[in-house]
Design an enzyme around this catalytic site. Sequence first.
Site, PDB file in Angstrom:
ATOM      1  N   CYS A  81       0.834  -1.209   0.000  1.00  0.00           N
ATOM      2  CA  CYS A  81       0.000   0.000   0.000  1.00  0.00           C
ATOM      3  C   CYS A  81       0.866   1.255   0.000  1.00  0.00           C
ATOM      4  O   CYS A  81       1.372   1.674   1.044  1.00  0.00           O
ATOM      5  CB  CYS A  81      -0.921  -0.028   1.220  1.00  0.00           C
ATOM      6  SG  CYS A  81      -1.874   1.476   1.422  1.00  0.00           S
ATOM      7  N   CYS A 115      -0.272   4.103   2.163  1.00  0.00           N
ATOM      8  CA  CYS A 115      -0.022   3.941   3.612  1.00  0.00           C
ATOM      9  C   CYS A 115       1.447   4.191   3.948  1.00  0.00           C
ATOM     10  O   CYS A 115       1.749   4.787   4.974  1.00  0.00           O
ATOM     11  CB  CYS A 115      -0.336   2.525   4.093  1.00  0.00           C
ATOM     12  SG  CYS A 115      -1.779   1.795   3.353  1.00  0.00           S
ATOM     13  N   ASP A 116       2.353   3.689   3.110  1.00  0.00           N
ATOM     14  CA  ASP A 116       3.760   3.622   3.526  1.00  0.00           C
ATOM     15  C   ASP A 116       4.725   4.471   2.703  1.00  0.00           C
ATOM     16  O   ASP A 116       5.904   4.559   3.050  1.00  0.00           O
ATOM     17  CB  ASP A 116       4.226   2.153   3.478  1.00  0.00           C
ATOM     18  CG  ASP A 116       3.383   1.283   4.389  1.00  0.00           C
ATOM     19  OD1 ASP A 116       3.011   1.772   5.473  1.00  0.00           O
ATOM     20  OD2 ASP A 116       3.080   0.141   4.020  1.00  0.00           O
TER      21      ASP A 116
END
Length: 313
Positions: free
Chosen positions: A133, A136-137
């Site tokens: 993701c 997200c990261d």
Amino acid sequence: MEHRKVIIIGSGPAGLTAALYAARADLQPLVFEGEQPGGQLTITTEVENFPGFPEGVMGPKLMDDMRKQAQRFGAESLFEYVDKIDFGDRPFRLWVGEKEWTCDVVIIATGASARLLGLESEAKYMGFGVSACATCDGFFFKDLEVAVVGGGDTAMEEAIFLTKFASKVTIIHHRDELRASHIMQRRAKSNPKIEFRLNSVVEEVLGTEENGRKKVTGLRLKDTKTGEISEMKVDGLFIGIGHKPNTDLFKGVIEMDEKGYIITKAKSTETNLDGVFACGDVQDSKYRQAITAAGSGCMAAIDAEHYLQTFED
Ligand code: NDP
């Protein structure tokens, strides 16, 4: 054993919108929230394309609010994972371990999960440089070099997003032709920070472990045409090879397509089984958006309500 009119399995935008509508229809739905309460949006940060939030909204907050809204009208959540079903007879039966529930209607909203390569080293470094993701990261890779595996729209989108942070992004694809739409390919190809490594597969994620802290340092790649093995230095690897519907529980019971997505009838959420409805990503490999999932969750609750009316007549 407890009986409910409506049980909803899954708690992303589809499941929680179905819960809201079913609760407002006075059906007191029970929601099994599963292993990832709130669904895929809880592993994203900001959601900018859900209508009604001109400044954007954090994914986990949106899902908490959806849950609260459904609960306000009588929906109940259990943070458990249904591990067995029997839809062969009426009422339907569901189990969490030894505990059993029965119900007249089931709404399946179990969503989809990111597919992974299946390498041991991928699992070892997941969360320590390997991610599925970018939203997200990506932030953790400021001025670092990363790679993205995949040749579809997800891989292009992740790579383009990652150029906001990373100094260089290499897209690794196992064929010489990308699957992504032309517009996404064009955007990726014209981005000066993106390079392509075609005809290549990741054989191993390389890394180090110091004082218990794991870190990705590179990849071992294999050329699919020549068989040549090479190493590439990267600080992170993003897997963008598509999604897998969470339908293992329903195999052999509910009709699915060849990829395992539940088949619903046109313009409805009905499955091949009377009284079982499906909504959200578990039956949609095309749009996969929070808003379309929410819309189909609403449809499932309305379909369930109509079904119960005829069922009770
Ligand atoms: P896709 O199935 O379209 O693409 C998956 C990619 O990963 C393919 O290139 C596939 O290879 C490759 N792949 C699959 N398994 C492996 C493996 N084990 N090892 C290496 N490579 C592998 O999935 P996407 O998630 O990209 O897209 C799904 C849907 O969502 C599509 O309809 C897409 O258009 C849509 N979407 C749209 C977006 C947008 O418009 N902004 C953004 C994201 C998704 P191969 O090509 O050989 O099959």
